[in-house]
Write a protein that holds these residues in place. Structure first.
Motif, PDB file in Angstrom:
ATOM      1  N   LYS A  29      -6.499  41.967  36.559  1.00 14.88           N
ATOM      2  CA  LYS A  29      -6.108  40.931  35.600  1.00 14.88           C
ATOM      3  C   LYS A  29      -7.297  40.449  34.768  1.00 14.88           C
ATOM      4  CE  LYS A  29      -2.233  39.239  38.366  1.00 14.88           C
ATOM      5  NZ  LYS A  29      -1.636  38.074  39.080  1.00 14.88           N
ATOM      6  N   ASN A  31     -10.306  40.382  35.412  1.00 12.81           N
ATOM      7  CA  ASN A  31     -11.437  39.896  36.201  1.00 12.81           C
ATOM      8  C   ASN A  31     -12.133  41.108  36.816  1.00 12.81           C
ATOM      9  OD1 ASN A  31     -10.769  37.041  35.888  1.00 12.81           O
ATOM     10  ND2 ASN A  31      -9.040  37.485  37.235  1.00 12.81           N
ATOM     11  N   ALA A  52     -10.337  32.349  38.609  1.00 15.18           N
ATOM     12  CA  ALA A  52     -10.575  33.482  39.505  1.00 15.18           C
ATOM     13  C   ALA A  52     -11.875  33.311  40.277  1.00 15.18           C
ATOM     14  CB  ALA A  52     -10.608  34.781  38.710  1.00 15.18           C
ATOM     15  N   ILE A  89      -7.001  41.039  47.052  1.00 14.49           N
ATOM     16  CA  ILE A  89      -6.857  41.555  45.689  1.00 14.49           C
ATOM     17  C   ILE A  89      -6.713  43.075  45.686  1.00 14.49           C
ATOM     18  CG2 ILE A  89      -8.001  41.769  43.445  1.00 14.49           C
ATOM     19  CD1 ILE A  89      -9.439  39.109  44.109  1.00 14.49           C
TER      20      ILE A  89
END
Length: 241
Positions: A29, A31, A52, A89
């Motif tokens: 996303k 990041n 984040a 993640i």
């Protein structure tokens, strides 16, 4: 934002302060997460939106803003908390089950060899068991199940490894050690029953051995499971008769 631009922005901020492990770069996303190293130790670099970055632990006095999009850089610890966030993640960083595949355990006692081990596995149809230590080994190296597993996973992240791997709690004798390994997320367990095996059997005659066998309460179940059955191992055959 592209990987190339992310690295360029990072370099613009820190110049030559950190060496970047390019294989480790992963995105989610918009990041970016990757390993870096200064002249002493390694860190996790996180580049992205403030929401984040805020979950990751760091000793940096402030987060560095890098462009007009309010992207930030945060240099973070290689610790248990931050690794758990990465495992959420990127699920491939969690150990998995080997099943019946050909496997090999690396037994890394130092916790720094996983990237090199993964290079050795490259191109081979072998399931790597990257976290593999015994209780005895951990006592001597002053490590524990969690540290062994975390070191292996950080090594996977550093190398950019996306494949499956195992975590073996080796030579376990005590229930407490087994439970701790389970709680840490190990996927394999090698039990060591040596403390319960008599070491004087070679000195007994056949009659004495048969008498001992007759005292085993579970012998009927064992016979039903194994007696008069054939097991094939590669080119060898094993028969219990």
């Amino acid at each position: 934002m592209s990987k190339k631009l992310t690295l360029q922005l990072f370099t613009d901020v820190y110049f030559n302060k950190y060496k970047v492990y390019y294989n480790s770069i992963k995105s989610e996303k918009d990041n970016y997460f990757f390993l870096v190293k200064d002249n002493q130790k390694k860190y996790l670099a996180v580049v992205g939106k403030p929401e984040a970055l805020k979950k990751f632990e760091s000793n940096a006095p402030e987060e560095k803003k890098i462009d007009e999009k309010e992207l930030l850089i945060k240099i973070c610890y290689l610790n248990y908390h931050n690794l758990n966030l990465l495992r959420e993640i990127f699920p491939h960083l969690n150990p998995s089950f080997c099943g019946l595949r050909t496997s090999f355990g690396t037994g890394d006692r130092l916790g720094i060899a996983t990237p090199a081990h993964l290079q050795a596995f490259a191109g081979k149809d072998i399931f790597p068991v990257l976290a593999q230590q015994s209780v005895r080994e951990m006592e001597r190296t002053e490590r524990n199940w969690q540290r062994v597993l975390d070191d292996a996973i950080w090594g996977c992240f550093e190398a950019g490894y996306l494949g499956p791997f195992g975590a073996d709690a080796d030579h376990v004798k005590e229930i407490a050690d087994l439970k701790e390994a389970v709680d840490c997320g190990y996927s394999m367990f090698t039990l060591d029953p040596s403390d319960h095996i008599r070491k004087d059997l070679s000195k007994l005659n056949k009659r004495e051995i048969n008498n001992l066998y007759g005292q085993i309460s579970e012998r009927k179940n064992l016979e039903r499971l194994y007696l008069n059955k054939t097991y094939n191992f590669a080119r060898q055959r094993l028969i219990f008769d």
